[in-house]
Motif scaffolding. Structure first.
Motif, PDB file in Angstrom:
ATOM      1  N   CYS A 116       2.231  -1.022 -13.538  1.00 28.99           N
ATOM      2  CA  CYS A 116       2.720  -2.549 -13.664  1.00 28.99           C
ATOM      3  C   CYS A 116       2.274  -3.011 -14.740  1.00 28.99           C
ATOM      4  CB  CYS A 116       2.158  -3.237 -12.343  1.00 28.99           C
ATOM      5  SG  CYS A 116       2.712  -2.516 -10.951  1.00 28.99           S
ATOM      6  N   SER A 117       2.948  -4.049 -15.505  1.00 29.52           N
ATOM      7  CA  SER A 117       2.460  -4.710 -16.548  1.00 29.52           C
ATOM      8  C   SER A 117       2.850  -5.907 -16.687  1.00 29.52           C
ATOM      9  CB  SER A 117       2.482  -3.864 -17.721  1.00 29.52           C
ATOM     10  OG  SER A 117       3.826  -3.774 -18.132  1.00 29.52           O
ATOM     11  N   HIS A 118       2.322  -7.034 -17.182  1.00 29.27           N
ATOM     12  CA  HIS A 118       2.975  -8.229 -17.386  1.00 29.27           C
ATOM     13  C   HIS A 118       2.491  -8.777 -18.792  1.00 29.27           C
ATOM     14  CE1 HIS A 118      -0.075 -10.701 -15.312  1.00 29.27           C
ATOM     15  NE2 HIS A 118      -0.492 -10.659 -16.288  1.00 29.27           N
TER      16      HIS A 118
ATOM     17  N   GLN B   7       1.404 -13.033 -12.147  1.00 30.73           N
ATOM     18  CA  GLN B   7       0.368 -12.629 -11.290  1.00 30.73           C
ATOM     19  C   GLN B   7       0.797 -11.080 -10.905  1.00 30.73           C
ATOM     20  OE1 GLN B   7      -0.257 -15.103  -7.711  1.00 30.73           O
ATOM     21  NE2 GLN B   7       1.268 -16.485  -8.836  1.00 30.73           N
ATOM     22  N   LEU B   8      -0.176 -10.254 -10.554  1.00 33.73           N
ATOM     23  CA  LEU B   8      -0.094  -8.910 -10.031  1.00 33.73           C
ATOM     24  C   LEU B   8      -0.820  -8.775  -8.820  1.00 33.73           C
ATOM     25  CD1 LEU B   8      -0.241  -6.565 -13.314  1.00 33.73           C
ATOM     26  CD2 LEU B   8       1.791  -7.452 -12.300  1.00 33.73           C
ATOM     27  N   GLU B   9      -0.114  -8.383  -7.849  1.00 36.81           N
ATOM     28  CA  GLU B   9      -1.042  -7.912  -6.656  1.00 36.81           C
ATOM     29  C   GLU B   9      -0.520  -6.798  -6.257  1.00 36.81           C
ATOM     30  OE1 GLU B   9      -1.851 -10.335  -3.016  1.00 36.81           O
ATOM     31  OE2 GLU B   9      -1.354 -12.288  -4.199  1.00 36.81           O
ATOM     32  N   ILE B  10      -1.573  -5.970  -6.351  1.00 37.10           N
ATOM     33  CA  ILE B  10      -1.350  -4.330  -6.354  1.00 37.10           C
ATOM     34  C   ILE B  10      -2.427  -3.773  -5.380  1.00 37.10           C
ATOM     35  CG2 ILE B  10      -1.013  -2.206  -7.646  1.00 37.10           C
ATOM     36  CD1 ILE B  10       0.513  -4.332  -9.026  1.00 37.10           C
ATOM     37  N   TYR B  11      -1.753  -3.128  -4.396  1.00 35.87           N
ATOM     38  CA  TYR B  11      -2.359  -2.415  -3.380  1.00 35.87           C
ATOM     39  C   TYR B  11      -2.069  -0.701  -3.305  1.00 35.87           C
ATOM     40  CZ  TYR B  11      -3.189  -7.025  -1.435  1.00 35.87           C
ATOM     41  OH  TYR B  11      -3.563  -8.367  -1.495  1.00 35.87           O
ATOM     42  N   ALA B  12      -1.329  -0.313  -4.282  1.00 36.09           N
ATOM     43  CA  ALA B  12      -1.267   1.112  -4.149  1.00 36.09           C
ATOM     44  C   ALA B  12      -1.634   1.653  -5.527  1.00 36.09           C
ATOM     45  CB  ALA B  12       0.415   1.400  -4.192  1.00 36.09           C
ATOM     46  N   ASP B  13      -1.974   2.701  -5.620  1.00 34.80           N
ATOM     47  CA  ASP B  13      -2.569   3.244  -6.772  1.00 34.80           C
ATOM     48  C   ASP B  13      -1.796   4.036  -8.023  1.00 34.80           C
ATOM     49  OD1 ASP B  13      -2.219   5.450  -5.256  1.00 34.80           O
ATOM     50  OD2 ASP B  13      -4.385   6.395  -6.258  1.00 34.80           O
ATOM     51  N   ASP B  14      -0.659   4.517  -7.353  1.00 35.29           N
ATOM     52  CA  ASP B  14       0.106   5.337  -8.421  1.00 35.29           C
ATOM     53  C   ASP B  14       1.305   4.521  -8.831  1.00 35.29           C
ATOM     54  OD1 ASP B  14       1.126   7.528  -9.877  1.00 35.29           O
ATOM     55  OD2 ASP B  14       1.670   8.589  -8.372  1.00 35.29           O
ATOM     56  N   VAL B  15       0.800   3.478  -9.646  1.00 31.85           N
ATOM     57  CA  VAL B  15       1.837   2.506 -10.081  1.00 31.85           C
ATOM     58  C   VAL B  15       1.721   2.337 -11.501  1.00 31.85           C
ATOM     59  CG1 VAL B  15       2.056   1.294  -7.776  1.00 31.85           C
ATOM     60  CG2 VAL B  15       0.352   0.565  -9.717  1.00 31.85           C
TER      61      VAL B  15
ATOM     62  N   GLN C  16       0.739  -1.149   0.031  1.00 24.91           N
ATOM     63  CA  GLN C  16      -0.203   0.163   0.005  1.00 24.91           C
ATOM     64  C   GLN C  16       0.907   1.118  -0.009  1.00 24.91           C
ATOM     65  OE1 GLN C  16      -3.316  -0.380   2.491  1.00 24.91           O
ATOM     66  NE2 GLN C  16      -4.010   1.883   2.292  1.00 24.91           N
TER      67      GLN C  16
ATOM     68  N   GLN D 259       4.194   3.988  -3.380  1.00 21.05           N
ATOM     69  CA  GLN D 259       3.795   4.693  -4.625  1.00 21.05           C
ATOM     70  C   GLN D 259       4.941   4.636  -5.415  1.00 21.05           C
ATOM     71  OE1 GLN D 259       0.675   4.963  -4.931  1.00 21.05           O
ATOM     72  NE2 GLN D 259      -0.346   5.037  -2.798  1.00 21.05           N
ATOM     73  N   LYS D 260       4.329   5.116  -6.835  1.00 22.31           N
ATOM     74  CA  LYS D 260       5.521   5.273  -7.900  1.00 22.31           C
ATOM     75  C   LYS D 260       6.379   4.196  -8.025  1.00 22.31           C
ATOM     76  CE  LYS D 260       4.467   9.791  -8.056  1.00 22.31           C
ATOM     77  NZ  LYS D 260       3.751  10.234  -9.249  1.00 22.31           N
TER      78      LYS D 260
END
Lengths: 485, 407
Positions: free
Chosen positions: B339-341, B329-337, B302, B305-306
């Motif tokens: 991420c890609s696969h 797999q992506l597990e993302i709890y922060a918003d200003d990111v 969380q 960020q960034k």
């Protein structure tokens, strides 16, 4: 400046949390309910109430026996207090006898309710392009356009009627795509399902109108277990819609449905869902647990297309799947899943490629806001014999606010070397530059977000039939109102 | 007798501290991971652990000729035989010593087992501000008349502002089977930089479970390159934990498999702090009846960020019976990111093959050139020239062509 932004964000967040679920009213309709709890006797009572033949009762009992030995799955990335299965009413039907010949005879109270929901049954009668089967507390209460469809040989009725009137068809196909033992919730559904829709499109018939089922939970303490069986015979074509709402209650209501689609050679099924069960309040109290098993099987050259817009439910656990059994068959999955407040969604699809030259496309768009969590979980399996099969998957997630989460769990299993699989996933928030661009041209932040979100979901919304597309777009706006990231 | 029984009878005869006894007991009650475990869904150890593996830690003699067959002949070399350290270089600011207990975190069954029983391995510490130019080669040789189970436990701590590179290889010299449970922990202090290259080209009677845990502080850069060309079953657990801001975690992997080989790459990047990056590129080339597994997980907490996280897994299935299971797999709890696969599975482009053949390039060569081009994106990221050349050589050998890709 930053402080000001923070302030306005807080204000907006407050606004989201106060935006109310507008379908949360209850309706007083007399209903026939049985006592809480589940046992073999309850299964027998349900079956007896529906006056079912012996084979149906046997099917239910077998499913019940399988269910008691099964454990509730825990692999999904969601957390919730497990429902007490003995504390649920498994059968509740609006008391309204005898069976109606026409929709005009419907209980006025119920009619009012559907007017409130925006499904005016009278209007439907006149507008004439959608045939609706309305399921309230798991019992089908009204089906329109039966006769007009009947002229073409199309059977569209509640599944209980189908068990009475078309037992051969039901017996032949029920449980062939989703076997009773498939999973915990499908076993439960197979044992206790009280109603649902049944549809059969005969050979070579192109269904002239959209078929639609509207699900409504009304009674407190009930679970909704409906069963949909849709058979498209060789060369036929059908588009099917499904919508759902429920009243606001503090308890968590369980909805465990099973949908089975069968697309025979050259058939084409399009199945669209706008799911808007009560999501619980801003503190995460109440809401519907939506544990649904949906699966379709495609024979030669057939096509099944799932489109879903998921905005409701406290917890969603749903994976509409395609088994591409016949050569050249096509499976599609288009999904927008929106979570806000404390909602949790674990949704995605399974594409099982068995036949040669099978194709599948997956477009999944997730939007998470508030303190919610959205998951995409999908499987693409290419079996050894699926020569030249092709899959394209794209899952994007949009995060709004720093307390939400978005997760992706794709499984890709390939056992054939002539197949091509592409998978891509991205997670990001709405770009500041995008917002700036809009602001600069005089579009307010909130409007800009609606614009961007709509653009982001366009690939999926475009797949929806016209009537639904408008509703879905509005729903998106409401669900996300004010959630500026 | 299977490995579990052998371990039981082996541990009856030795004295273990209470901590270790606890770890061992918890392992023995659970046993080796099975395909019922989500993390081992696609790779079965069932067959492997049925073997009558014995624990053999006796040292043996090894000739320089034998070493040269497997060495990159780098200036600095650390040499192990059956886990016993027999030679090491002396480098200013770098302390190399035998196995030591140290403070190590366990995260899996296999690392618990390792923690309970391992007595061999290395401990390396690099002093502050030391920049080591030459890469250090670490060679583990095993040679035993009986089928044997080896456990190595290693630690590397890189001091502030230090820079170092390693190349590691594990090699079985005997016809008997060998199963290595390898565990390494790397701690990277502020502003330090490390590159760790793993050459996994063991004989086809060898099994390797390799766990590498990296803990990064602020402003660090860690790159791990995994090259899998051999071994009957190879499983890599590569975990990064970013405990400071502005970290870079890079992973490159190339797997070229044939026959019945299985290679399973599990990676996990835990972004705990803001302003960090991770970059992951795994390429798989599968021939014969080989099987590939990829599981890449990116977690963004969380407060992180960034974050820029990128992951790609590309696979070529070149034979009819090869298979691949991939799970990014992506597990993302922060918003200003950001991420890609991306994951692709496919074949060589027919048009490209035709183009080359119409210009007089033989079918095998054309295929090899295209395959090399496919893998080169990951190979190019390796900074140790010798490793790059070896990768090219091994790739050509696997594809049965006499080509020098370095041209």
């Amino acid at each position: 400046m930053i402080e000001k932004k923070q302030l306005s964000e807080d204000k907006l967040l407050e606004k989201v949390t106060t935006t109310e679920y507008k379908y949360g009213f209850t309706t007083d309709i007399e209903s026939d309910t049985i006592p809480k709890g589940l046992s073999e006797d309850v299964v027998r009572i349900i079956s007896a109430k529906k006056n079912e033949p012996q084979w149906m009762l046997d099917y239910r009992l077998k499913a019940y026996k399988a269910w008691i030995e099964m454990e509730e799955p825990e692999w999904a990335n969601v957390s919730y207090a497990k429902p007490n299965y003995q504390d649920i009413i498994y059968y509740s039907a609006p008391k309204q006898k005898p069976v109606l010949d026409s929709l005009d005879d419907l209980d006025p109270e119920m009619k009012k309710m559907f007017d409130k929901l925006g499904i005016s049954i009278n209007e439907q009668n006149k507008l004439a392009n959608v045939a609706v089967d309305i399921v309230m507390d798991s019992v089908s209460v009204a089906t329109s356009f039966k006769e007009k469809l009947g002229d073409l040989g199309i059977i569209f009725c509640s599944i209980s009627d189908a068990i009475q009137d078309h037992p051969k068809l039901v017996k032949k196909y029920l449980g062939t795509v989703v076997p009773a033992r498939d999973n915990f919730f499908s076993a439960l559904n197979s044992a206790v399902f009280s109603d649902g829709s049944f549809c059969y499109i005969p050979k070579g018939i192109k269904c002239p109108m959209e078929l639609s089922t509207y699900f409504r939970i009304n009674e407190a303490g009930t679970g909704q277990f409906e069963r949909t069986l849709l058979i498209a015979d060789e060369g036929s074509q059908v588009s099917y819609l499904e919508g759902c709402t429920a009243p606001m209650r503090d308890e968590n209501q369980l909805h465990a449905a099973v949908v089975e689609l069968i697309a025979m050679d050259d058939a084409d099924i399009k199945y669209s869902t706008v799911q808007n069960w009560y999501p619980g309040n801003a503190e995460g109290v109440g809401g519907v647990f939506n544990f649904v098993t949906k699966r379709g099987i495609c024979y030669k050259n057939a096509k099944i297309s799932w489109t879903q817009v998921e905005t409701g439910s406290a917890v969603t656990w749903k994976y509409p799947s395609c088994i591409l059994k016949g050569d050249n068959s096509i499976g599609e999955f288009f999904s927008v899943a929106v979570t806000n407040n404390f909602q949790q969604a674990d949704t995605g699809t399974k594409m099982i490629h068995l036949g040669k030259n099978t194709k599948s496309t997956i477009i999944a768009k997730g939007i998470s806001a508030g303190k919610s969590n959205g998951n995409y979980r999908g499987l693409v399996r290419i079996a050894k014999g699926a020569t030249n099969s092709r899959n394209f998957s794209q899952c994007d997630s949009l995060l709004m606010g720093d307390k939400c989460g978005s997760h992706t769990f794709p499984y890709i299993e390939v056992k054939n070397n002539s197949s091509k699989i592409e998978h891509e996933a991205t997670t990001s928030k709405i770009g500041e530059d995008q917002l700036f661009y809009c602001n600069q041209r005089g579009i307010g932040t909130e409007q800009a977000i609606t614009l961007i979100v709509n653009g982001y979901c366009k690939d999926v919304l475009n797949q929806l039939p016209m009537e639904f597309a408008v509703e879905a777009q509005k729903l998106l706006e409401i669900s996300l109102e004010g959630s500026v990231g | 007798m299977g490995l579990i029984e052998n371990l039981k009878s082996y541990t009856e005869g030795i004295n273990l501290s209470s901590d270790k006894k606890e770890l061992l007991d918890s392992f023995l009650t659970k046993g080796f991971p099975s395909i019922k475990d989500e993390e081992w869904k696609y790779t079965s150890l069932r067959k492997v652990v049925k073997n009558d593996f014995k624990i053999d830690e006796s040292s043996f003699d090894i000739s320089e000729n034998e070493i040269e067959n497997y060495s990159l002949n780098l200036v600095d070399r650390i040499l192990f035989v059956n886990g016993n350290l027999i030679s090491k270089p002396s480098i200013k600011g770098v302390t190399i010593s035998n196995f030591s207990e140290g403070n190590i975190t366990n995260n899996t069954e296999m690392s618990s087992l390792n923690s309970a029983l391992a007595k061999k391995g290395f401990t390396i510490s690099v002093d502050k501000n030391i920049v080591v130019e030459n890469p250090i080669e670490i060679l583990f040789f095993t040679n035993s008349e009986t089928d044997n189970f080896q456990q190595y436990r290693n630690q590397i701590s890189v001091g502030e502002n230090a820079e170092i590179k390693f190349v590691e290889r594990i090699q079985n010299l005997n016809k008997s089977k060998c199963f290595v449970n390898h565990f390494t922990q790397i701690n990277v202090a502020k502003n330090a930089k490390i590159e760790y290259n793993k050459i996994q080209n063991n004989t086809n009677n060898s099994t390797l479970i390799d766990t590498l845990n990296v803990f990064q502080e602020s402003d660090t850069n860690c790159c791990v390159n995994t090259l899998i060309f051999g071994g009957e079953l190879t499983r890599n657990n590569l975990n990064f934990e970013q405990n400071g801001t502005n970290c870079d975690s890079n992973m490159n992997g190339v797997s070229v498999l044939d026959d019945n080989q299985i290679a399973d790459n599990h990676t996990f990047v835990d972004h705990k702090q803001a302003h960090c990056r991770s970059n992951e590129m795994y390429k798989g080339i599968y021939l014969g009846d080989s099987k590939g597994v990829f599981n890449g997980k990116i977690m963004v907490r969380q407060d992180a960020q960034k974050i820029d996280a990128f992951q790609s897994n590309n696979n070529l299935l070149l034979s009819e019976t090869s298979t691949i299971d991939s799970k990014p797999q992506l597990e993302i709890y922060a918003d200003d990111v950001k991420c890609s696969h991306g994951c692709t599975i496919g074949q060589l482009d027919e048009d490209a093959l035709f183009y080359m053949r119409s210009r007089g390039i033989g079918v095998e060569e054309a295929k090899a050139v295209l395959t090399y081009a496919f893998a080169s994106e990951a190979i190019e990221n390796i900074s140790v020239e010798e490793v790059k050349l070896l990768a090219q050589k091994l790739l050509a050998k696997k594809l049965n062509v006499d080509l020098d890709f370095s041209l």
